[in-house]
Design a protein around this motif. Structure first.
Motif, short mmCIF file in Angstrom:
data_model
loop_
_atom_site.label_atom_id
_atom_site.label_comp_id
_atom_site.label_asym_id
_atom_site.label_seq_id
_atom_site.Cartn_x
_atom_site.Cartn_y
_atom_site.Cartn_z
N VAL B 22 30.01 4.75 13.54
CA VAL B 22 29.03 4.89 14.60
C VAL B 22 27.77 4.14 14.28
O VAL B 22 27.24 3.40 15.10
CB VAL B 22 28.69 6.38 14.77
CG1 VAL B 22 27.56 6.56 15.72
CG2 VAL B 22 29.91 7.13 15.19
N ASP B 118 28.80 -6.07 15.37
CA ASP B 118 27.95 -5.48 16.42
C ASP B 118 26.86 -6.45 16.84
O ASP B 118 26.52 -7.38 16.11
CB ASP B 118 27.34 -4.14 15.95
CG ASP B 118 26.40 -4.29 14.77
OD1 ASP B 118 25.47 -5.13 14.82
OD2 ASP B 118 26.57 -3.57 13.78
N TYR B 128 32.46 -3.58 17.75
CA TYR B 128 33.92 -3.54 17.62
C TYR B 128 34.25 -3.30 16.16
O TYR B 128 33.57 -3.84 15.28
CB TYR B 128 34.54 -4.86 18.09
CG TYR B 128 36.00 -4.98 17.72
CD1 TYR B 128 36.99 -4.37 18.48
CD2 TYR B 128 36.39 -5.69 16.58
CE1 TYR B 128 38.32 -4.44 18.12
CE2 TYR B 128 37.72 -5.78 16.21
CZ TYR B 128 38.69 -5.15 16.98
OH TYR B 128 40.00 -5.22 16.61
N SER B 145 38.47 0.12 17.58
CA SER B 145 37.64 0.74 18.62
C SER B 145 36.49 -0.18 19.00
O SER B 145 36.07 -1.04 18.20
CB SER B 145 37.10 2.10 18.16
OG SER B 145 36.15 1.93 17.15
N ARG B 147 32.72 -0.40 21.50
CA ARG B 147 31.68 0.37 22.19
C ARG B 147 30.81 -0.54 23.04
O ARG B 147 30.54 -1.68 22.66
CB ARG B 147 30.76 1.06 21.19
CG ARG B 147 31.34 2.28 20.59
CD ARG B 147 30.32 2.93 19.70
NE ARG B 147 30.74 4.28 19.35
CZ ARG B 147 29.94 5.22 18.91
NH1 ARG B 147 28.65 4.99 18.78
NH2 ARG B 147 30.40 6.41 18.60
N GLY B 149 27.05 0.04 25.01
CA GLY B 149 25.97 1.00 25.20
C GLY B 149 24.80 0.42 25.97
O GLY B 149 24.56 -0.79 25.93
N MET B 165 26.76 5.54 26.14
CA MET B 165 27.80 4.63 25.63
C MET B 165 29.18 5.00 26.15
O MET B 165 29.43 6.13 26.55
CB MET B 165 27.85 4.70 24.11
CG MET B 165 26.60 4.22 23.42
SD MET B 165 26.83 4.29 21.63
CE MET B 165 25.30 3.58 21.10
N GLN B 167 33.06 4.53 24.48
CA GLN B 167 33.85 4.11 23.33
C GLN B 167 35.32 4.07 23.73
O GLN B 167 35.84 5.02 24.32
CB GLN B 167 33.65 5.10 22.17
CG GLN B 167 34.51 4.79 20.96
CD GLN B 167 34.19 5.70 19.78
OE1 GLN B 167 33.03 5.94 19.46
NE2 GLN B 167 35.23 6.22 19.13
N ASP B 169 39.04 3.64 22.09
CA ASP B 169 39.81 3.63 20.85
C ASP B 169 41.25 3.22 21.15
O ASP B 169 41.84 3.68 22.12
CB ASP B 169 39.82 5.04 20.22
CG ASP B 169 38.45 5.42 19.71
OD1 ASP B 169 38.01 4.87 18.70
OD2 ASP B 169 37.80 6.28 20.36
N ARG B 185 24.11 9.03 22.63
CA ARG B 185 23.54 8.93 21.28
C ARG B 185 22.05 9.25 21.36
O ARG B 185 21.33 8.69 22.19
CB ARG B 185 23.72 7.52 20.73
CG ARG B 185 22.93 7.28 19.45
CD ARG B 185 22.93 5.84 18.99
NE ARG B 185 24.20 5.49 18.36
CZ ARG B 185 24.41 4.31 17.77
NH1 ARG B 185 23.47 3.39 17.75
NH2 ARG B 185 25.58 4.06 17.21
N GLU B 194 25.53 11.98 17.97
CA GLU B 194 26.31 11.49 19.11
C GLU B 194 27.25 12.58 19.56
O GLU B 194 27.85 13.27 18.72
CB GLU B 194 27.12 10.26 18.72
CG GLU B 194 26.26 9.06 18.37
CD GLU B 194 27.09 7.86 17.99
OE1 GLU B 194 26.55 6.75 18.04
OE2 GLU B 194 28.26 8.01 17.62
N SER B 198 36.36 12.88 25.42
CA SER B 198 37.26 11.78 25.79
C SER B 198 38.01 12.09 27.08
O SER B 198 38.00 13.22 27.57
CB SER B 198 38.26 11.52 24.66
OG SER B 198 39.24 12.54 24.66
#
Lengths: 100, 211
Positions: B22, B118, B128, B145, B147, B149, B165, B167, B169, B185, B194, B198
């Protein structure tokens, strides 16, 4: 007599100058300052230096303001190294001095 | 009593480790960052010490619920490249670990490695990460995974920072290989939390601090 007075006054003035404590500030322009995490890193790194009185980070302007203790300061090479070691890049440094 | 103490300790560690994916895997020089991450797949805890801003070393514990195995590893994170721009920053990391895993009876060697990338400015964030895990008593597996945001407002230094955000996966060996998790977050000072749920109804909760 006037000449002696002038010499004495000059001498007294020259001794008086060191009695002023000088403080200085460096404003460091940095690339990569985009988040609080970055700012915390900078604050932590400079906060450990005994010469530094206060650290201020401005995320909008991407600048770090370093206020130094009386008659102390960090030179630009040291500031650059500390910022680089913390993972960021120095763009420029403005140094200013003042008297207390 | 001892069991309770160990369980409590594990919960704290797991809460710590969960965030390694994270937050940034490397802190500032001499910084210590404990993290905990919990999602639909696993619970994990991690604590990393960063001697410099380019690498960190630490301990990771992970519990994979579906496969019912635990992993204990020495983890090393390396910053391979950082792009410092006037209004943004990008990073590329390598994260690897070697340790022991326990599934049923016996303890066996295990290792993992993966990359993380990132990019963020003060408004947007994208990241990623992937990882390949291999071990003697587990089926090797790959996970990844990503993200995206956005910050609803731009906070100043010291403010409460909020990020909204999503995410995604991808876990090819899972029954449902793709999971989407909207999350929030909150970041203030040195603490980051966070939380999300899901599309499969699984809770995500991560926490991290640094000192």
């Amino acid at each position: 007599m006037k000449f002696t007075t002038f010499i004495l006054s000059t001498l007294l003035l020259s001794f008086a100058v060191p009695a002023y404590a000088t403080t200085s500030t460096s404003i460091v322009h940095v690339n990569g300052l985009v988040c609080d995490f970055c700012a915390r890193a900078i604050e932590k790194v400079f906060g450990q230096k005994t010469e530094v009185e206060a650290v201020k980070v401005d995320l909008d302007q991407k600048i770090i303001t370093l206020d130094f203790k009386e008659n102390q300061k960090l030179d630009n090479a040291t500031i650059t190294k500390l910022v680089t070691d913390a993972g960021y890049n120095v763009v420029s440094i403005d140094n200013g001095e003042g008297k207390k | 009593m001892q069991k309770l103490y160990i369980s409590g300790l594990l919960v704290i560690i797991m809460m710590t480790a969960a965030l390694s994916a994270v937050a940034r895997p490397i802190s500032y020089p001499s910084g210590i960052a404990p993290m905990v991450m919990n999602d639909g797949t696993s619970n994990s805890a991690n604590i990393q010490y960063s001697p410099t801003a380019t690498y960190s070393i630490g301990y990771t514990f992970e519990h994979f619920r579906e496969d019912n195995f635990n992993l204990h590893a020495l983890q090393v994170n390396n910053l391979l490249k950082r792009w410092n721009n006037p209004d943004s920053q990008g990073n590329l990391y390598l994260e690897s670990g070697i340790g022991l895993s326990g599934k049923g009876e016996g303890i066996h060697p295990v290792a993992f490695t993966g990359a993380e990338a990132d990019w963020e400015d003060r408004r947007f964030l994208v990241s990623y990460k992937n990882r390949y895990t291999t071990g003697q008593d587990i089926n090797d597996f790959y996970m990844e995974s990503a993200r995206l945001g956005v910050a609803p407002y731009i906070g100043e230094f010291g403010d409460l920072h909020t990020w909204l955000m999503v995410q995604v996966d991808h876990n090819p060996r899972a029954k449902d290989p793709v999971t989407v998790t909207p999350l929030v977050r909150l970041f203030k000072g040195t603490n980051l939390v966070e939380a999300g749920v899901s599309n499969q109804g699984k809770i995500l909760f991560n926490w991290m601090t640094q000192f």
